[in-house]
Motif scaffolding. Structure first.
Motif, PDB file in Angstrom:
ATOM      1  N   ILE A 145       0.836  -1.207   0.000  1.00  0.00           N
ATOM      2  CA  ILE A 145       0.000   0.000   0.000  1.00  0.00           C
ATOM      3  C   ILE A 145       0.866   1.251   0.000  1.00  0.00           C
ATOM      4  N   GLU A 146       1.946   1.233   0.794  1.00  0.00           N
ATOM      5  CA  GLU A 146       2.850   2.389   0.837  1.00  0.00           C
ATOM      6  C   GLU A 146       3.505   2.623  -0.524  1.00  0.00           C
ATOM      7  N   LYS A 147       3.798   1.529  -1.226  1.00  0.00           N
ATOM      8  CA  LYS A 147       4.479   1.630  -2.512  1.00  0.00           C
ATOM      9  C   LYS A 147       3.553   2.122  -3.625  1.00  0.00           C
ATOM     10  N   THR A 148       2.322   1.631  -3.623  1.00  0.00           N
ATOM     11  CA  THR A 148       1.400   1.946  -4.728  1.00  0.00           C
ATOM     12  C   THR A 148       0.502   3.126  -4.421  1.00  0.00           C
ATOM     13  N   GLY A 149       0.382   3.485  -3.147  1.00  0.00           N
ATOM     14  CA  GLY A 149      -0.507   4.575  -2.767  1.00  0.00           C
ATOM     15  C   GLY A 149      -1.867   4.051  -2.381  1.00  0.00           C
ATOM     16  N   SER A 150      -2.528   4.730  -1.460  1.00  0.00           N
ATOM     17  CA  SER A 150      -3.802   4.258  -0.922  1.00  0.00           C
ATOM     18  C   SER A 150      -4.914   4.267  -1.957  1.00  0.00           C
ATOM     19  N   GLY A 151      -4.769   5.058  -3.031  1.00  0.00           N
ATOM     20  CA  GLY A 151      -5.837   5.124  -4.037  1.00  0.00           C
ATOM     21  C   GLY A 151      -5.706   4.108  -5.145  1.00  0.00           C
ATOM     22  N   ALA A 152      -4.649   3.310  -5.148  1.00  0.00           N
ATOM     23  CA  ALA A 152      -4.416   2.341  -6.220  1.00  0.00           C
ATOM     24  C   ALA A 152      -5.403   1.190  -6.138  1.00  0.00           C
ATOM     25  N   ASP A 153      -5.788   0.678  -7.290  1.00  0.00           N
ATOM     26  CA  ASP A 153      -6.681  -0.472  -7.356  1.00  0.00           C
ATOM     27  C   ASP A 153      -5.834  -1.741  -7.371  1.00  0.00           C
ATOM     28  N   LEU A 154      -5.890  -2.485  -6.278  1.00  0.00           N
ATOM     29  CA  LEU A 154      -5.038  -3.668  -6.121  1.00  0.00           C
ATOM     30  C   LEU A 154      -5.779  -4.956  -6.452  1.00  0.00           C
ATOM     31  N   ARG A 155      -7.039  -4.840  -6.841  1.00  0.00           N
ATOM     32  CA  ARG A 155      -7.859  -6.036  -7.020  1.00  0.00           C
ATOM     33  C   ARG A 155      -7.375  -6.921  -8.155  1.00  0.00           C
ATOM     34  N   ALA A 156      -6.689  -6.350  -9.117  1.00  0.00           N
ATOM     35  CA  ALA A 156      -6.253  -7.140 -10.280  1.00  0.00           C
ATOM     36  C   ALA A 156      -4.974  -7.918 -10.014  1.00  0.00           C
TER      37      ALA A 156
END
Length: 332
Positions: free
Chosen positions: A262-273
């Motif tokens: 989360i820290e690397k991608t940012g809290s707004g990133a969509d991680l579902r994929a």
């Protein structure tokens, strides 16, 4: 808290230091007197086919009980027989295959000296701890070990203090010499102390404390991150293994990995994929089920991790454990 008016702090501290100095000197002096008699005593106890029977009255009896326990826990079968009770039937506990260790500073304890002729008549070897080799105990003994002290730590030179410390220290020296001669190892000690901390560390295996079966979180490499997180939460270990179709460990994903993602991608990133293969930590640390649990504890401490996967000889996942499992088992 206020001190009683009769208590002099300086005098109290000085007396305590003097007592410790006297007792330390008593032990050091006895160490300098060790000779071939000590070796002969060790030989008698080492060749004993029965038990080492320890006997002593009063304070020497209390020391004798401790020596008995130390001998028994370090590979020398032993038992304590009270001299007074021995005259009323307990002498039957002693057999011809035993060795008697008699303890008396004066060597004239009536209850002990009364049964010495009977012990000798049975042909039982006698080792004496005494401060007087010429005493009744000393004259009956096959080996006399000198536990004499210059003075007691008691200010009146009456209460058994330095003399009992000398007896206790010599008993420990005897036990140490015997365990070395027997080849007694740490794991032998652990087997006689299964309830102690050392016993748990040297006897508890990973297989005894690990989670197994359905309690082990695992997913395939193609599992989505959302499903992976659900498995991590459901199993309560704060992590999940990622395995192939043959249960070979490919990687691990932990709560810490999620925070770092989360820290690397940012809290707004969509991680579902994302899939488990994309977020896992590959080649994680693992342990075998048949190693000591303390090995797993050391591995976790060295790696600053709280969980570890357990694998079999072929590298297949068979269990998992975390620091809480080790604490519950009192391994750490």
């Amino acid at each position: 808290m206020s001190l009683p008016p009769t208590l002099d702090p300086v005098r109290t501290t000085n007396l305590a230091r003097e007592a410790l100095d006297i007792e330390a000197q008593a032990v050091l002096s006895m160490a300098g007197r060790l000779d071939d008699r000590f070796v002969r005593a060790v030989g008698l106890l080492l060749s004993c086919k029965g038990r080492v029977v320890v006997m002593g009255m009063g304070k020497s009896g209390h020391i004798g009980r401790k020596i008995t326990a130390t001998l028994a826990s370090t590979g020398t079968p032993s038992m304590f027989v009270h001299p007074a009770e021995a005259s009323h039937g307990d002498l039957g506990m002693i057999t011809a295959t035993d060795v008697v260790l008699g303890i008396s500073n004066s060597g004239e304890s009536e209850e002990l000296t009364a049964i010495l002729p009977l012990i000798k008549r049975m042909g039982v070897p006698l080792v004496a701890f005494t401060g007087r080799a010429s005493s009744t105990l000393g004259r009956h003994a096959d080996v006399v070990l000198d536990t004499s002290v210059e003075k007691e730590a008691c200010p009146h030179n009456l209460a058994p203090t330095a003399s009992t410390t000398a007896q206790l220290a010599l008993g420990d020296a005897l036990a140490v010499a015997l365990l070395d001669a027997r080849g007694f190892k740490a794991d032998d000690f652990a087997r006689s102390h299964p309830g102690g901390a050392l016993g748990r560390k040297l006897l508890t295996l990973v297989s005894d404390v690990m989670r197994s079966g359905d309690d082990v979180p695992r997913v395939s490499a193609q599992t989505s991150l959302m499903e992976l997180m659900r498995v991590v939460s459901a199993k309560g270990l704060g992590m999940s293994a990622i395995v192939d179709a043959d249960d070979q460990v490919l990687g691990i994903f932990t709560d810490g990995d999620l925070r770092r993602l989360i820290e690397k991608t940012g809290s707004g990133a969509d991680l579902r994929a994302l899939s488990a293969a994309e977020v896992m930590h590959p080649n994680p640390r693992t342990v075998r089920a048949d190693v000591l649990a303390v090995v797993a504890a050391d591995l976790m401490e060295a790696g600053c991790i709280t969980s570890v996967l357990v694998v079999d000889d072929a590298g297949r996942l068979c269990g998992a454990l975390n620091s809480n499992d080790l604490m519950r088992a009192k391994v750490i």
